[in-house]
Design a protein around this motif. Sequence first.
Motif, PDB file in Angstrom:
ATOM      1  N   GLN A  83      18.635  18.384 -10.903  1.00 16.32           N
ATOM      2  CA  GLN A  83      19.743  17.058 -11.988  1.00 16.32           C
ATOM      3  C   GLN A  83      20.566  17.730 -12.457  1.00 16.32           C
ATOM      4  N   PRO A  84      21.390  16.023 -12.850  1.00 16.53           N
ATOM      5  CA  PRO A  84      22.440  15.643 -13.076  1.00 16.53           C
ATOM      6  C   PRO A  84      22.482  16.837 -15.034  1.00 16.53           C
ATOM      7  N   GLY A  88       1.184  -0.791   0.237  1.00 16.53           N
ATOM      8  CA  GLY A  88      -0.069   0.287  -0.104  1.00 16.53           C
ATOM      9  C   GLY A  88       0.584   1.034   0.034  1.00 16.53           C
ATOM     10  N   SER A  89       1.846   0.997  -0.377  1.00 13.55           N
ATOM     11  CA  SER A  89       2.935   2.117   0.062  1.00 13.55           C
ATOM     12  C   SER A  89       3.195   2.829  -0.945  1.00 13.55           C
ATOM     13  N   THR A  90       3.419   4.294  -1.304  1.00 17.82           N
ATOM     14  CA  THR A  90       3.252   4.574  -2.606  1.00 17.82           C
ATOM     15  C   THR A  90       4.968   5.724  -3.449  1.00 17.82           C
ATOM     16  N   LEU A  91       4.915   5.477  -4.229  1.00 21.03           N
ATOM     17  CA  LEU A  91       5.829   5.926  -4.644  1.00 21.03           C
ATOM     18  C   LEU A  91       5.914   7.461  -6.010  1.00 21.03           C
ATOM     19  N   THR A  92       5.988   8.489  -5.647  1.00 18.31           N
ATOM     20  CA  THR A  92       6.173   9.552  -6.930  1.00 18.31           C
ATOM     21  C   THR A  92       7.541   9.690  -7.331  1.00 18.31           C
ATOM     22  N   PHE A  93       7.700   9.999  -8.288  1.00 19.64           N
ATOM     23  CA  PHE A  93       8.722  10.516  -8.488  1.00 19.64           C
ATOM     24  C   PHE A  93       8.456  11.445  -9.283  1.00 19.64           C
ATOM     25  N   THR A  94       9.024  12.956  -9.421  1.00 20.43           N
ATOM     26  CA  THR A  94       8.681  14.157 -10.099  1.00 20.43           C
ATOM     27  C   THR A  94      10.119  14.766 -10.706  1.00 20.43           C
ATOM     28  N   VAL A  95       9.998  15.177 -12.327  1.00 22.08           N
ATOM     29  CA  VAL A  95      10.871  15.878 -12.998  1.00 22.08           C
ATOM     30  C   VAL A  95      10.342  17.287 -13.462  1.00 22.08           C
ATOM     31  N   ASP A 109      15.421  20.557  -8.561  1.00 25.57           N
ATOM     32  CA  ASP A 109      15.240  19.322  -8.252  1.00 25.57           C
ATOM     33  C   ASP A 109      14.605  18.189  -8.536  1.00 25.57           C
ATOM     34  N   MET A 110      14.532  17.074  -8.620  1.00 23.05           N
ATOM     35  CA  MET A 110      14.200  16.108  -8.812  1.00 23.05           C
ATOM     36  C   MET A 110      13.616  15.114  -7.125  1.00 23.05           C
TER      37      MET A 110
END
Length: 272
Positions: free
Chosen positions: A271-272, A212-219, A252-253
């Motif tokens: 960001q690289p 049930g844990s949610t991972l979100t990733f934003t650029v 930043d990401m």
Amino acid sequence: MTEIPPECERLAARLRTLRDRRRLTLATLATESAYSRSSWQRWLAGRSVPPWPAVSVLCRLADEPEPGVRALWERSEAAWSRRTATGAQPPERTVSRADAPTGIPPTPAPAPPVRRLRKWFIGAAAAAIALLGAGADNLLPGADRAASAASTGFHVGCTGSACDGKDPGPVLCGVEPKTLLHVQTPTGVGLEIRYNPLCRAAWARMWNAAAGSTLTFTVPGQPTQRVTAAHADNTDPFVYTGLAAVTGHGPDMKACVTRAPRPPDCHAVAQP
């Protein structure tokens, strides 16, 4: 110790990605393929190249089309064969005076044929050039590394915005990525942001996360990527998002782990 060819490392990384996708245990792989758990452990670590039937079974279990993996396997198998062919050969045994019958002079060891020596030197030179090229790639900036990879026949499946939302495994962005962020949250969840300069794209992954844990990733400027841990008995701990294009400019990401009723636990990296 002889270095593992980079082609073999890429194949091992791809196999690990396919295994991660379906959360396959070593026991499952051994049962389904009839190859031992120790063999699979060795192949997934890149210590040797598996036979194609074993790779084909993993493709079937991971619901992965075979052609792309087959091409990667063929390059890996060829590199491994080259490595074996150019390895040190045991010296030929000479007959000593103690071995020769009394009164008969010892027989000298035959000189290696010129053709064999020529083949050995050509193979050794090719291996040295390959190792030098692999070392030089690590010193090149992203764009030059992409050009170098193209010249050696290794191609990723997407670049930039064409990668948005895609699984990093099938498009080979999961091969030899850079880890930009590695943290552990107060609840014990591991969190990473990974980036592949050849794809110009990044993604996030977590492990030890409860169901049930949610991972979100934003650029910034790209679609938000999201994934939810579905299994309480996480035999394979890694859960990862789709890819997001990285421009190298702007804010930043950010990766966030959320499990209600707790607030999101967010971490950011430039960001690289």
